[in-house]
Design a protein around this motif. Structure first.
Motif, PDB file in Angstrom:
ATOM      1  N   THR A  94      -7.852  -2.524   0.066  1.00  0.00           N
ATOM      2  CA  THR A  94      -6.680  -1.915  -0.563  1.00  0.00           C
ATOM      3  C   THR A  94      -5.941  -1.012   0.419  1.00  0.00           C
ATOM      4  O   THR A  94      -6.494  -0.580   1.440  1.00  0.00           O
ATOM      5  N   ARG A  95      -4.694  -0.709   0.081  1.00  0.00           N
ATOM      6  CA  ARG A  95      -3.920   0.225   0.895  1.00  0.00           C
ATOM      7  C   ARG A  95      -4.589   1.592   0.917  1.00  0.00           C
ATOM      8  O   ARG A  95      -4.578   2.283   1.940  1.00  0.00           O
ATOM      9  N   GLU A  96      -5.163   1.994  -0.212  1.00  0.00           N
ATOM     10  CA  GLU A  96      -5.821   3.295  -0.297  1.00  0.00           C
ATOM     11  C   GLU A  96      -7.029   3.362   0.642  1.00  0.00           C
ATOM     12  O   GLU A  96      -7.279   4.394   1.274  1.00  0.00           O
ATOM     13  N   GLN A  97      -7.777   2.271   0.756  1.00  0.00           N
ATOM     14  CA  GLN A  97      -8.910   2.256   1.675  1.00  0.00           C
ATOM     15  C   GLN A  97      -8.445   2.409   3.118  1.00  0.00           C
ATOM     16  O   GLN A  97      -9.077   3.129   3.908  1.00  0.00           O
ATOM     17  N   LEU A  98      -7.358   1.746   3.460  1.00  0.00           N
ATOM     18  CA  LEU A  98      -6.842   1.856   4.821  1.00  0.00           C
ATOM     19  C   LEU A  98      -6.335   3.264   5.102  1.00  0.00           C
ATOM     20  O   LEU A  98      -6.570   3.812   6.181  1.00  0.00           O
ATOM     21  N   LEU A  99      -5.652   3.874   4.142  1.00  0.00           N
ATOM     22  CA  LEU A  99      -5.203   5.259   4.306  1.00  0.00           C
ATOM     23  C   LEU A  99      -6.403   6.177   4.526  1.00  0.00           C
ATOM     24  O   LEU A  99      -6.380   7.063   5.386  1.00  0.00           O
ATOM     25  N   GLU A 100      -7.451   5.951   3.765  1.00  0.00           N
ATOM     26  CA  GLU A 100      -8.644   6.799   3.817  1.00  0.00           C
ATOM     27  C   GLU A 100      -9.340   6.712   5.166  1.00  0.00           C
ATOM     28  O   GLU A 100      -9.810   7.704   5.706  1.00  0.00           O
ATOM     29  N   HIS A 101      -9.396   5.510   5.738  1.00  0.00           N
ATOM     30  CA  HIS A 101     -10.172   5.303   6.951  1.00  0.00           C
ATOM     31  C   HIS A 101      -9.370   5.437   8.235  1.00  0.00           C
ATOM     32  O   HIS A 101      -9.969   5.603   9.307  1.00  0.00           O
ATOM     33  N   VAL A 102      -8.062   5.386   8.161  1.00  0.00           N
ATOM     34  CA  VAL A 102      -7.262   5.380   9.387  1.00  0.00           C
ATOM     35  C   VAL A 102      -6.446   6.653   9.556  1.00  0.00           C
ATOM     36  O   VAL A 102      -6.229   7.104  10.677  1.00  0.00           O
ATOM     37  N   THR A 149      -1.758 -11.278   2.630  1.00  0.00           N
ATOM     38  CA  THR A 149      -1.513 -10.345   1.537  1.00  0.00           C
ATOM     39  C   THR A 149      -2.138 -10.871   0.255  1.00  0.00           C
ATOM     40  O   THR A 149      -2.002 -12.051  -0.067  1.00  0.00           O
ATOM     41  N   VAL A 150      -2.848 -10.002  -0.426  1.00  0.00           N
ATOM     42  CA  VAL A 150      -3.377 -10.332  -1.752  1.00  0.00           C
ATOM     43  C   VAL A 150      -2.505  -9.575  -2.748  1.00  0.00           C
ATOM     44  O   VAL A 150      -2.628  -8.357  -2.894  1.00  0.00           O
ATOM     45  N   ARG A 151      -1.621 -10.301  -3.382  1.00  0.00           N
ATOM     46  CA  ARG A 151      -0.597  -9.672  -4.202  1.00  0.00           C
ATOM     47  C   ARG A 151      -1.193  -8.735  -5.264  1.00  0.00           C
ATOM     48  O   ARG A 151      -2.108  -9.102  -5.990  1.00  0.00           O
ATOM     49  N   GLY A 152      -0.671  -7.518  -5.291  1.00  0.00           N
ATOM     50  CA  GLY A 152      -1.113  -6.537  -6.266  1.00  0.00           C
ATOM     51  C   GLY A 152      -2.406  -5.832  -5.914  1.00  0.00           C
ATOM     52  O   GLY A 152      -2.843  -4.935  -6.645  1.00  0.00           O
ATOM     53  N   SER A 153      -3.037  -6.225  -4.792  1.00  0.00           N
ATOM     54  CA  SER A 153      -4.334  -5.637  -4.439  1.00  0.00           C
ATOM     55  C   SER A 153      -4.357  -5.009  -3.050  1.00  0.00           C
ATOM     56  O   SER A 153      -4.787  -3.874  -2.881  1.00  0.00           O
ATOM     57  N   GLY A 154      -3.919  -5.758  -2.043  1.00  0.00           N
ATOM     58  CA  GLY A 154      -3.982  -5.243  -0.674  1.00  0.00           C
ATOM     59  C   GLY A 154      -3.917  -6.357   0.333  1.00  0.00           C
ATOM     60  O   GLY A 154      -3.089  -7.258   0.243  1.00  0.00           O
ATOM     61  N   TYR A 155      -4.854  -6.338   1.297  1.00  0.00           N
ATOM     62  CA  TYR A 155      -4.836  -7.302   2.394  1.00  0.00           C
ATOM     63  C   TYR A 155      -6.239  -7.818   2.669  1.00  0.00           C
ATOM     64  O   TYR A 155      -7.239  -7.191   2.327  1.00  0.00           O
ATOM     65  N   THR A 156      -6.281  -8.957   3.327  1.00  0.00           N
ATOM     66  CA  THR A 156      -7.542  -9.507   3.785  1.00  0.00           C
ATOM     67  C   THR A 156      -7.300 -10.234   5.098  1.00  0.00           C
ATOM     68  O   THR A 156      -6.152 -10.574   5.422  1.00  0.00           O
ATOM     69  N   ILE A 157      -8.359 -10.461   5.842  1.00  0.00           N
ATOM     70  CA  ILE A 157      -8.259 -11.236   7.081  1.00  0.00           C
ATOM     71  C   ILE A 157      -9.291 -12.346   7.017  1.00  0.00           C
ATOM     72  O   ILE A 157     -10.452 -12.121   6.663  1.00  0.00           O
ATOM     73  N   ARG A 158      -8.839 -13.577   7.295  1.00  0.00           N
ATOM     74  CA  ARG A 158      -9.726 -14.742   7.193  1.00  0.00           C
ATOM     75  C   ARG A 158      -9.505 -15.674   8.365  1.00  0.00           C
ATOM     76  O   ARG A 158      -8.369 -15.888   8.794  1.00  0.00           O
ATOM     77  N   GLY A 159     -10.603 -16.211   8.869  1.00  0.00           N
ATOM     78  CA  GLY A 159     -10.503 -17.245   9.885  1.00  0.00           C
ATOM     79  C   GLY A 159     -10.042 -18.543   9.253  1.00  0.00           C
ATOM     80  O   GLY A 159      -9.942 -18.670   8.030  1.00  0.00           O
TER      81      GLY A 159
END
Length: 224
Positions: free
Chosen positions: A170-178, A212-222
């Protein structure tokens, strides 16, 4: 990656925090066990560096309380106590490592890196997603062997995504950790930096890793 430093000796606390920041970590610091419990309860730190001998609530009590609440993040004890009984007690209570004062900052950094790798079940210092790799020791990012130049915050965001690959962040997790603990911004800053990352990491390549995961945040996938 975000680390909490807990030591009532202000000069040592500041020295450890400065070294960790210089090596790319986001750092919060507190000077007593009560605040340590509050911070650990609010934020999911990647690692906690925890002094044992503190007034009122010592490091042993902090770990005992937090482990009883289900706290699973790695904890590195710091102590001037050298007796084997103290080390055994620290590890039995739920500590992951024990470093005797005085210590080398280089050794502290290496021990933290090892704890982080073990916690992520990483056998090496390289994270891999598809054709993207991150070397956490050199902070080099490559895709198809081509070096990608990132700003410090871009690197931290990408590393967090990669460490949680195939999971929604989530965006909140990224704000928290970065960003800093007291950052008073909005989630829009995350979107701005994700766009920066996409241009550098995904722009030249057919397969787009950052999604982008709409309404949730982001993910990274191979590539599937």
């Amino acid at each position: 990656m975000r680390i909490l430093v807990v030591d009532d000796q202000k000069s040592l606390n500041e020295s450890i925090s400065d070294v960790l920041k210089a090596n790319g970590y986001q750092v919060d610091s507190v000077f007593n066990g009560e605040d340590a419990i509050d911070y650990m309860s609010m934020l999911n730190y990647d690692c906690v560096v925890l002094d044992i001998m503190m007034p009122h609530v010592d490091g042993f009590e902090v770990v005992e309380i937090m482990r009883s609440k289900g706290y699973v993040q790695p904890i590195l004890f710091l102590s001037a106590k050298q007796h084997v009984d103290d080390r055994v007690k620290a590890l039995k209570l739920g500590g992951d490592d024990y470093l005797v004062k005085p210590f080398s900052m280089d050794e502290l950094l290496v021990r933290i890196q090892v704890l982080l790798r073990h916690h992520d079940n990483q056998a090496t210092n390289i994270y891999q997603v598809g054709d993207l790799s991150i070397n956490i020791d050199t902070q080099q990012v490559k895709r198809q062997s081509q070096l990608i130049e990132l700003s410090h915050k871009e690197y931290l965001i990408l590393l967090y995504l990669v460490r949680h690959q195939n999971m929604v962040v989530t965006r909140e997790q990224l704000l928290e950790h970065v960003w800093d603990f007291d950052y008073d911004g909005t989630s829009n800053i995350v979107d701005v930096y994700i766009n920066y990352l996409r241009k550098k990491v995904d722009g030249p390549y057919q397969h787009k890793l950052i999604q982008t995961v709409r309404g949730s945040g982001y993910t990274i996938r191979g590539q599937a």
